[in-house]
Structure formats: C-alpha cells, structure tokens
Design a protein around this motif. Structure first.
Motif, mmCIF file in Angstrom:
data_model
loop_
_atom_site.group_PDB
_atom_site.id
_atom_site.type_symbol
_atom_site.label_atom_id
_atom_site.label_comp_id
_atom_site.label_asym_id
_atom_site.label_seq_id
_atom_site.Cartn_x
_atom_site.Cartn_y
_atom_site.Cartn_z
ATOM 1 N N THR A 136 0.840 -1.193 0.000
ATOM 2 C CA THR A 136 0.000 0.000 0.000
ATOM 3 C C THR A 136 0.875 1.243 0.000
ATOM 4 O OG1 THR A 136 -1.815 1.129 1.140
ATOM 5 C CG2 THR A 136 -0.150 0.093 2.529
ATOM 6 N N MET A 137 0.294 2.378 -0.456
ATOM 7 C CA MET A 137 0.976 3.670 -0.423
ATOM 8 C C MET A 137 -0.065 4.742 -0.123
ATOM 9 S SD MET A 137 3.653 3.421 -3.650
ATOM 10 C CE MET A 137 4.454 4.986 -3.197
ATOM 11 N N LEU A 138 0.393 5.958 0.127
ATOM 12 C CA LEU A 138 -0.516 7.053 0.425
ATOM 13 C C LEU A 138 -1.263 7.520 -0.819
ATOM 14 C CD1 LEU A 138 1.673 9.174 2.902
ATOM 15 C CD2 LEU A 138 -0.096 7.484 3.436
ATOM 16 N N SER A 139 -0.647 7.437 -1.974
ATOM 17 C CA SER A 139 -1.310 7.809 -3.228
ATOM 18 C C SER A 139 -2.213 6.659 -3.682
ATOM 19 C CB SER A 139 -0.276 8.112 -4.318
ATOM 20 O OG SER A 139 0.590 9.156 -3.930
ATOM 21 N N LEU A 167 7.311 4.839 -7.986
ATOM 22 C CA LEU A 167 7.865 4.750 -6.632
ATOM 23 C C LEU A 167 8.966 5.795 -6.457
ATOM 24 C CD1 LEU A 167 8.114 0.865 -6.105
ATOM 25 C CD2 LEU A 167 6.226 2.413 -5.546
ATOM 26 N N PRO A 168 9.162 6.283 -5.226
ATOM 27 C CA PRO A 168 10.081 7.404 -5.012
ATOM 28 C C PRO A 168 11.521 7.171 -5.444
ATOM 29 C CG PRO A 168 8.667 7.107 -3.110
ATOM 30 C CD PRO A 168 8.424 5.929 -4.002
ATOM 31 N N GLY A 169 12.059 5.960 -5.295
ATOM 32 C CA GLY A 169 13.445 5.775 -5.717
ATOM 33 C C GLY A 169 14.175 4.667 -5.003
ATOM 34 N N THR A 170 14.851 5.018 -3.888
ATOM 35 C CA THR A 170 15.700 4.042 -3.210
ATOM 36 C C THR A 170 15.596 4.187 -1.705
ATOM 37 O OG1 THR A 170 17.307 4.166 -5.020
ATOM 38 C CG2 THR A 170 18.043 3.139 -2.971
ATOM 39 N N ASN A 171 15.292 3.099 -1.038
ATOM 40 C CA ASN A 171 15.354 3.054 0.412
ATOM 41 C C ASN A 171 16.818 2.846 0.804
ATOM 42 O OD1 ASN A 171 15.057 2.560 3.168
ATOM 43 N ND2 ASN A 171 14.379 0.451 2.866
ATOM 44 N N ALA A 172 17.432 3.863 1.386
ATOM 45 C CA ALA A 172 18.869 3.792 1.686
ATOM 46 C C ALA A 172 19.161 3.127 3.025
ATOM 47 C CB ALA A 172 19.463 5.204 1.674
ATOM 48 N N ARG A 173 18.137 2.869 3.831
ATOM 49 C CA ARG A 173 18.369 2.312 5.160
ATOM 50 C C ARG A 173 18.846 0.864 5.055
ATOM 51 N NH1 ARG A 173 14.006 4.085 7.449
ATOM 52 N NH2 ARG A 173 12.686 2.319 6.876
ATOM 53 N N ASN A 174 20.053 0.621 5.530
ATOM 54 C CA ASN A 174 20.679 -0.716 5.515
ATOM 55 C C ASN A 174 20.873 -1.267 4.112
ATOM 56 O OD1 ASN A 174 20.846 -0.821 8.326
ATOM 57 N ND2 ASN A 174 18.806 -1.699 8.515
ATOM 58 N N LEU A 175 21.001 -0.385 3.138
ATOM 59 C CA LEU A 175 21.251 -0.825 1.771
ATOM 60 C C LEU A 175 22.662 -1.398 1.638
ATOM 61 C CD1 LEU A 175 20.578 -1.040 -1.235
ATOM 62 C CD2 LEU A 175 21.136 1.383 -1.471
ATOM 63 N N PHE A 176 23.664 -0.625 2.046
ATOM 64 C CA PHE A 176 25.056 -1.073 2.067
ATOM 65 C C PHE A 176 25.520 -1.154 3.514
ATOM 66 C CE2 PHE A 176 24.639 1.473 -1.878
ATOM 67 C CZ PHE A 176 24.873 0.471 -2.801
ATOM 68 N N GLU A 182 8.264 1.152 4.338
ATOM 69 C CA GLU A 182 8.580 2.564 4.093
ATOM 70 C C GLU A 182 7.661 3.147 3.018
ATOM 71 O OE1 GLU A 182 10.779 6.206 4.371
ATOM 72 O OE2 GLU A 182 10.708 4.437 5.677
ATOM 73 N N LEU A 183 7.422 2.373 1.971
ATOM 74 C CA LEU A 183 6.566 2.859 0.883
ATOM 75 C C LEU A 183 5.137 3.109 1.347
ATOM 76 C CD1 LEU A 183 7.836 0.587 -2.038
ATOM 77 C CD2 LEU A 183 8.208 3.056 -1.766
ATOM 78 N N ALA A 184 4.700 2.415 2.374
ATOM 79 C CA ALA A 184 3.338 2.614 2.886
ATOM 80 C C ALA A 184 3.129 4.018 3.422
ATOM 81 C CB ALA A 184 3.040 1.585 3.975
ATOM 82 N N ASP A 230 13.709 0.736 -5.850
ATOM 83 C CA ASP A 230 12.678 0.128 -5.008
ATOM 84 C C ASP A 230 11.727 -0.754 -5.802
ATOM 85 O OD1 ASP A 230 13.743 1.312 -2.798
ATOM 86 O OD2 ASP A 230 12.256 2.919 -2.647
ATOM 87 N N GLY A 231 11.543 -0.461 -7.085
ATOM 88 C CA GLY A 231 10.680 -1.297 -7.902
ATOM 89 C C GLY A 231 11.194 -2.725 -7.983
ATOM 90 N N PHE A 232 12.513 -2.882 -8.101
ATOM 91 C CA PHE A 232 13.087 -4.222 -8.169
ATOM 92 C C PHE A 232 13.073 -4.890 -6.800
ATOM 93 C CE2 PHE A 232 14.286 -2.384 -12.089
ATOM 94 C CZ PHE A 232 14.457 -3.438 -12.965
#
Length: 265
Positions: free
Chosen positions: A114-117, A135-144, A159-161, A178-180
């Motif tokens: 789910t998302m706000l939009s 989708l906004p782009g990239t969740n950077a939290r704990n990515l690397f 996060e996307l929710a 984030d799509g992948f």
C-alpha cells in the motif's frame, strides 16, 4: 572499452585465435589501469563470449590488497545493478509458470502492499521492471552495510506505505531501485521462498553459476574481491538483493548470457 576494438579484429577463419588483437589490447589497457598510481585499481576480471564459447577469461591484480592475494577467474565481484537482470528473469519465470501476469496490478499478488497515493493500486510488475512505477526511488536504510542485515525488502515495503508516488504508474520512466526490491516481495508471496533461495534454485543452479551468490550471511568460503579504502579492507554487503546484491564472476555471467543468446535454453 573492448567493444570499441572488435570491428578491426578480423574473422575467426583468418585468425587462429579468435579476437587475438582485441585480447592483447584489452590486456594492455587493463594492466595500465591496475598500475596507474593516481587512480589505483586493485583487481579486474573479464570474460568474452563468442557464440557459445568463452574465448577469453582472465583476472588481473589482487583480490586482497593487504594480503596481496592474486585475483583469479573464480574471484567474485559484486555486480551492482546488473543484478536487476536476474530480478527480471525471476519475474518472467513466474509468468511462464502462470503465477503472475506482467500487466496485472501487483496488489493482486501482494495485497499487503500500500501507499498514500491511491494510484498505487495501478502498479504492475511491468511497471516495476521498466522503472515506470512512480515509486520514489531508493530506500537507503541498511542498503550497504559491513555485516548482513536481513529484511531489507520488507522494510522497503513498510517505508513505501508512508510515501506518495512521484508520478502516475506508466506515465514516465525514472530509474528506481525500489521497484526491483518489490520483486523480492512478490517472489516470496507467490512461492513461499525467499528471493535469494528462489534465484539459487531456479536460475543460478540450472545455469551452473557456481561462483555466484547473494551474501545473506557472512561467507564461509569462496573468493571475493574486497573493497580497500584509506588503509582498511572490508567486505561489503548489499542487502537489496534484487536491485544490486549479486556477487558473481564474468565466467558465470557468460553462462547467463549464453542462455539469453540461446533464446532461453
């Protein structure tokens, strides 16, 4: 770099060693890159496919700078966003098995998404794979990280929710990691397998990509090219598996390439 050299190499019937000139020039260029004191490169690995045969496979430099361990053709490198090719392949495997349709909204397969939009309900798997989901782009939290941290894909969905789309699904294409990552969640929802396990069983093992893996835990074996910066060597963990987390070798990637060139065989 090497592709630019290919047209002047002659044919296999003329030259007993396919692409001998290209290989020689490639070796020279790579050696120069490794020995450049201003922009040092620790290791480079390369493989070149001609038809169904690997005509050149070679590793240069060291996989471990402090230990001066020589890189080999079995040394694994993180392949970054080339990992997205594997995610797309996983998605079309699901389609071939009748588990998904690329143009059906993903909420049919992932009802917890789910998302706000409100237009999020229009997002399809094709949108995710073509960077056109909104989708906004990239969740950077704990990515690397410097240690494996599980749950990145679930964290990204959570996060996307709490976010809005930045454009309507299908309206335009903007590079979006984030799509992948959501492909991971779809694979899990439909197969009951984690994305890493699904890829291992259905792609890596059948293609005999024996030197390829996702670092879901600290590896107990295998050879890796270790990042080295400011006097420190470390092993980097990319927890976004579908978007950039595969460690592989050029030789293994040629197995994948041969499958594509063989129309799926």
């Amino acid at each position: 770099m090497l592709a630019m050299l290919l047209p002047g190499c002659g044919s296999d019937s003329v030259n007993p060693t396919p692409y001998q000139q290209t290989i020689a020039q490639g070796q020279q260029a790579i050696e120069q890159a490794i020995s450049d004191p201003e922009h040092p490169v620790a290791a480079i690995s390369v493989a070149m496919l001609k038809g169904g045969n690997v005509v050149w496979q070679q590793a240069f430099g060291v996989s471990s700078v402090p230990d001066q361990t020589r890189a080999t053709t079995q040394t694994r490198f993180n392949i970054g966003s080339v990992s997205k090719v594997i995610a797309a392949l996983a998605a079309v495997i699901l389609q071939d098995r009748g588990l998904i349709s690329l143009d059906t909204p993903i909420i049919q397969y992932l009802p917890t998404f789910t998302m706000l939009s409100p237009e999020y309900a229009q997002i399809t798997t094709r949108h995710l794979l073509s960077h056109s989901s909104g989708l906004p782009g990239t969740n950077a939290r704990n990515l690397f990280t410097f240690a494996p941290i599980p749950g990145y894909a679930a964290d990204t969905q959570a996060e996307l929710a709490n976010t809005h789309l930045k454009h309507l699904p299908g309206e335009l294409a903007v590079y979006c990691n984030d799509g992948f990552t959501m492909i991971e969640q779809i694979v899990l929802a439909l197969t009951g397998q984690s994305y890493a396990s699904f890829v291992e069983a259905n792609i890596l093992a059948p293609l005999q990509m024996t030197n390829s893996s996702y670092l879901t835990s600290v590896p107990s074996g295998g050879s890796f090219a270790y990042p080295y910066a400011n006097g420190t060597q470390y092993q980097e963990f990319v927890n976004a598996y579908a978007t950039g987390g595969l460690s592989s070798t050029p030789g293994d990637m040629m197995n994948l390439a041969a499958m594509f060139l063989g129309a799926g065989v």
